[in-house]
Design a protein around this motif. Structure first.
Motif, short mmCIF file in Angstrom:
data_model
loop_
_atom_site.label_atom_id
_atom_site.label_comp_id
_atom_site.label_asym_id
_atom_site.label_seq_id
_atom_site.Cartn_x
_atom_site.Cartn_y
_atom_site.Cartn_z
N VAL A 16 0.84 -1.21 0.00
CA VAL A 16 0.00 0.00 0.00
C VAL A 16 0.87 1.26 0.00
CG1 VAL A 16 -1.67 1.34 1.33
CG2 VAL A 16 -1.97 -1.13 1.09
N MET A 17 1.87 1.29 0.87
CA MET A 17 2.74 2.47 0.94
C MET A 17 3.53 2.65 -0.36
SD MET A 17 4.23 2.63 4.85
CE MET A 17 4.90 0.97 4.84
N GLY A 18 4.01 1.54 -0.91
CA GLY A 18 4.75 1.64 -2.16
C GLY A 18 3.91 2.15 -3.31
N ARG A 19 2.65 1.76 -3.31
CA ARG A 19 1.78 2.14 -4.42
C ARG A 19 1.33 3.59 -4.34
NH1 ARG A 19 -0.79 -0.86 -8.15
NH2 ARG A 19 -2.64 -0.03 -9.14
N TYR A 20 1.09 4.09 -3.14
CA TYR A 20 0.47 5.42 -3.01
C TYR A 20 1.38 6.50 -2.42
CZ TYR A 20 -3.78 2.76 -3.89
OH TYR A 20 -4.74 1.96 -4.47
N LEU A 21 2.54 6.15 -1.89
CA LEU A 21 3.38 7.15 -1.24
C LEU A 21 4.73 7.36 -1.91
CD1 LEU A 21 2.77 6.36 2.56
CD2 LEU A 21 1.69 8.12 1.16
N LEU A 22 5.36 6.28 -2.40
CA LEU A 22 6.74 6.40 -2.84
C LEU A 22 6.90 7.29 -4.08
CD1 LEU A 22 8.22 2.83 -2.26
CD2 LEU A 22 8.31 4.84 -0.79
N THR A 23 6.11 7.05 -5.12
CA THR A 23 6.25 7.85 -6.34
C THR A 23 5.98 9.33 -6.10
OG1 THR A 23 5.76 5.96 -7.78
CG2 THR A 23 5.45 8.16 -8.71
N PRO A 24 4.89 9.71 -5.38
CA PRO A 24 4.71 11.14 -5.06
C PRO A 24 5.88 11.73 -4.28
CG PRO A 24 2.68 9.94 -4.67
CD PRO A 24 3.72 8.91 -4.95
N LEU A 25 6.47 10.93 -3.38
CA LEU A 25 7.62 11.41 -2.61
C LEU A 25 8.77 11.79 -3.52
CD1 LEU A 25 9.29 11.75 0.03
CD2 LEU A 25 9.82 9.30 -0.14
N PHE A 26 9.09 10.91 -4.46
CA PHE A 26 10.21 11.19 -5.36
C PHE A 26 9.88 12.31 -6.35
CE2 PHE A 26 11.49 6.90 -3.97
CZ PHE A 26 12.76 7.21 -3.54
N GLY B 182 15.33 19.66 -7.31
CA GLY B 182 16.63 19.62 -7.97
C GLY B 182 17.79 19.33 -7.05
N ALA B 183 17.50 18.95 -5.79
CA ALA B 183 18.56 18.66 -4.82
C ALA B 183 19.04 17.23 -5.00
CB ALA B 183 18.05 18.89 -3.40
N ARG B 184 20.20 17.08 -5.58
CA ARG B 184 20.74 15.75 -5.89
C ARG B 184 20.95 14.93 -4.61
NH1 ARG B 184 21.23 11.60 -8.44
NH2 ARG B 184 23.20 10.51 -8.58
N GLU B 185 21.52 15.59 -3.58
CA GLU B 185 21.81 14.86 -2.35
C GLU B 185 20.53 14.41 -1.65
OE1 GLU B 185 21.53 19.20 -1.53
OE2 GLU B 185 22.52 17.93 -3.01
N MET C 46 17.84 13.45 -3.20
CA MET C 46 17.36 12.29 -3.94
C MET C 46 18.09 11.03 -3.46
SD MET C 46 15.05 12.10 -6.36
CE MET C 46 14.43 11.01 -7.65
N ILE C 47 19.39 11.15 -3.26
CA ILE C 47 20.16 10.00 -2.77
C ILE C 47 19.72 9.63 -1.36
CG2 ILE C 47 22.48 9.20 -2.17
CD1 ILE C 47 23.58 11.01 -4.35
N ALA C 48 19.54 10.64 -0.50
CA ALA C 48 19.11 10.38 0.87
C ALA C 48 17.73 9.72 0.90
CB ALA C 48 19.07 11.69 1.66
N ALA C 49 16.84 10.17 0.02
CA ALA C 49 15.50 9.57 -0.04
C ALA C 49 15.57 8.11 -0.48
CB ALA C 49 14.61 10.36 -1.00
N ALA C 50 16.44 7.82 -1.45
CA ALA C 50 16.58 6.43 -1.91
C ALA C 50 17.08 5.53 -0.78
CB ALA C 50 17.55 6.37 -3.09
N LEU C 51 18.09 5.99 -0.04
CA LEU C 51 18.62 5.22 1.08
C LEU C 51 17.57 5.07 2.18
CD1 LEU C 51 22.21 6.76 1.34
CD2 LEU C 51 21.61 4.51 0.46
N PHE C 52 16.81 6.13 2.42
CA PHE C 52 15.77 6.09 3.46
C PHE C 52 14.71 5.05 3.12
CE2 PHE C 52 11.56 7.50 4.89
CZ PHE C 52 11.76 7.52 6.27
N VAL C 53 14.27 5.03 1.86
CA VAL C 53 13.23 4.08 1.45
C VAL C 53 13.72 2.65 1.58
CG1 VAL C 53 11.95 3.23 -0.55
CG2 VAL C 53 11.98 5.68 -0.05
N VAL C 54 14.94 2.38 1.11
CA VAL C 54 15.47 1.01 1.14
C VAL C 54 15.64 0.54 2.58
CG1 VAL C 54 17.38 -0.48 0.49
CG2 VAL C 54 16.62 1.30 -1.07
N MET C 55 16.31 1.34 3.39
CA MET C 55 16.60 0.92 4.77
C MET C 55 15.34 0.92 5.63
SD MET C 55 20.27 2.89 5.22
CE MET C 55 20.64 2.14 6.81
N GLY C 56 14.42 1.87 5.36
CA GLY C 56 13.17 1.90 6.12
C GLY C 56 12.31 0.69 5.85
#
Length: 602
Positions: free
Chosen positions: A196-206, A213-216, A218-228
């Motif tokens: 449910v979270m992956g379907r409705y929250l992750l794409t809007p977050l990214f 335009g903050a590259r860092e 984007m990287i932090a968000a990717a690490l947060f999603v994977v580790m979370g």
């Protein structure tokens, strides 16, 4: 030595081991995995440079987590549904059949009673996701049919850890966590929550982060999603790798997939290397020495029995001989989850802790032998079957990789799609991705000037790379990158102007075209027709201009920008000033020296 300095020294040893061992073993043809294992054995058990291998293993397991996330990105939900027979059919059969065979072997060896033998048998039935997937990646076989069947079995084994841990609770008479059904329900609820979270929250977050335009970020968000997501699954009793895999699958249809893969890949590579080194560190040479004869007999017997069962099951479910051989020799080792099961069984009293350590040593040694086994498997292949790639890997593997979805690129993509050709498109504008999505286009978020993004977008399998970016400096950077690292791909490039076209031809691109050329020619023809010139005559004039333009470009590439001026149709006019000059002009100078050169984009 202070603790921070100790941590710093340990990090240097780990990274140094990876730097030294990987090239050596790769050059010897033994593979990087075996090199990392050897580095771990040398650093730890032999020279005692590091002694806390298990602690490092816990941290380095994030490499397996990141690996499963990247694999999830390659599998959209519809593709995962197509694999359900292999996951739940072949996967279930492999765990049950292999577990029963190894349970019998363990019981008749006399080292454990029937309860301990069940735990040992099913624990040894699990394979190492990290080792198998790294070998597949090194060989470029992740997307092959045998690679996908191997992954299906590994995925089911990750799911099987929950009922196997519950089995320990049942076998110890309820002295452990006495609610296996509750644990199972919690695990199912956690998986549902992840979906449910992956379907409705992750794409809007990214989408929100990409607009900044903050590259860092984007990287932090990717690490947060994977580790979370990994932590959520771990709390529910499932593996961390399973959580990361599910979050990857939920983002598989996102336009940000390739950018996420490129962001995670460096962390995945380094941590997975440290994971293999940590496995080498955790090998207990004392256990191997004290039980040497038993281990020398047990490891090949277990691996052979497991390989035979897997081969028979693969052949029975439709795999050709060569694929079945590859799978059987890829998955005969024990897995990381065996460490968890054997430790839990020792705590629960189902087996002595010394026996648990012995089983862990057997699993570790079987891991170390796996790369050698995969090399031996090649000698057993018939060589008659052609390797086939699985279809339906969204966005990766198309014949055409288009970088930049500008107006020019959109028109070119229409031609390609109308011709029945698949096109992978990447663009770095979040707004353009959103606009294109509203019209039904499917493009991916990524910076085409980065090698890792191009690789994640499937450039290794692309026949033609089409560069349609709007800025000349970005176009040139992409062209240089592709020519340097992917010379197999043809380069079709949109140029900025005539000067840019000349520069691109000097770089030997396969084809270049100014965006304004064709539209300018058509515009001129239509204007002539409006002035009364016949359509056929206007067409012939346009073709003559096209030929002259091409001939001029050929000359300008070799002789400079001023070459071919005689081919231009022009009405030279001597400019006269609108205001009389205050002093006489110097007639020794060229009277046309100040006029503009009409060659920039003619």
């Amino acid at each position: 030595m202070s603790e921070p300095n100790t941590l710093f020294t340990e990090t240097i040893l780990l990274l140094g081991g990876a730097v030294v061992s990987a090239p050596i073993f790769k050059r010897l043809g033994l593979g990087t995995v075996l090199g990392y294992l050897a580095a771990g054995v040398v650093i730890g058990p032999i020279f005692h440079g590091l002694t806390d291998g298990e602690q490092i293993l816990d941290v380095a397991e994030l490499g397996v987590v990141f690996l499963l996330f990247i694999i999830g990105l390659e599998l959209k939900p519809s593709r995962l549904w197509q694999m359900r027979r292999d996951i739940f059919g072949l996967g279930t059969a492999q765990v049950v059949a292999t577990g029963l065979v190894l349970t019998l072997l363990t019981y008749f060896s006399g080292i454990l009673d029937w309860r301990g033998s069940i735990v040992a048998g099913f624990g040894l039935a699990l394979s190492s996701t990290a080792f198998a997937m790294q070998i597949l990646e090194d060989e470029g076989d992740v997307n092959t049919r045998y690679g996908q069947r191997s992954f299906s079995m590994l995925l089911f084994q990750d799911l099987a850890i929950v009922p196997l841990l519950a089995l320990i609770s049942i076998l110890d008479g309820g002295k452990g966590s006495g609610a296996p059904l509750l644990d199972f329900a919690v695990a199912i609820a956690a998986v549902a929550a992840m979906i449910v979270m992956g379907r409705y929250l992750l794409t809007p977050l990214f989408q929100i982060i990409a607009r900044t335009g903050a590259r860092e970020a984007m990287i932090a968000a990717a690490l947060f999603v994977v580790m979370g997501s990994a932590s959520l699954m771990q709390l529910a009793g499932l593996s961390m790798a399973m959580g990361a895999f599910l979050s990857g699958v939920m983002l598989a249809e996102s336009s940000y997939r390739h950018e996420l893969e490129a962001d995670i890949e460096p962390f995945r590579g380094v941590l997975l290397a440290i994971f293999f080194i940590a496995v080498g560190l955790s090998i207990e040479l004392e256990v191997l020495r004290d039980n040497g004869l038993f281990i020398v007999v047990a490891v090949p017997v277990i691996m052979t029995a497991k390989a035979l069962v897997i081969y028979i099951l693969c052949r029975a479910t439709g795999s050709p001989h060569d694929d079945a051989i590859r799978i059987a020799f890829l998955l005969p080792q024990g897995g990381e989850f065996g460490f968890v099961l054997f430790t839990a069984a020792g705590v629960a009293g189902l087996m002595p802790t010394s026996t648990a350590s012995l089983l862990i040593a057997i699993v570790t040694l079987s891991m170390a032998l796996t790369p050698i086994g995969t090399m031996l498997a090649k000698r057993l292949l018939s060589g008659k079957e052609e390797e086939q790639l699985d279809e339906d890997f969204e966005g990766a593997g198309a014949d055409v990789l288009m970088v930049g979805f500008s107006r020019f690129g959109q028109i070119a993509a229409q031609i390609l799609l109308a011709g029945g050709r698949a096109v992978t498109v990447i663009d770095f504008s979040a707004d353009r991705i959103r606009q294109a999505s509203s019209f039904g286009f499917r493009i991916y978020f990524g910076d085409g000037t980065r090698k890792d993004v191009l690789r994640a977008a499937g450039i290794d399998r692309a026949k033609i790379v089409v560069v349609c970016t709007q800025k000349r400096e970005i176009t040139d950077k992409i062209v240089e990158l592709v020519q340097a690292d992917y010379p197999h791909a043809k380069l079709f490039v949109r140029s900025y102007d005539r000067i840019h076209s000349i520069a691109l031809r000097n770089l030997n691109v396969d084809y270049e075209l100014r965006e304004t050329l064709e539209s300018g020619l058509l515009f001129g023809r239509r204007t002539l027709e409006a002035l009364g010139v016949g359509e056929a005559e206007a067409y012939e004039i346009g073709e003559d201009i096209r030929k002259r333009d091409e001939a001029r470009l050929v000359l300008q590439v070799t002789e400079g920008l001023q070459a071919g001026r005689d081919m231009l149709f022009s009405q030279p006019v001597k400019p006269e000033p609108l205001v009389k000059p205050k002093r006489a002009a110097n007639f020794d100078e060229d009277p046309l020296a100040g006029t503009a050169e009409v060659t920039a984009d003619a």
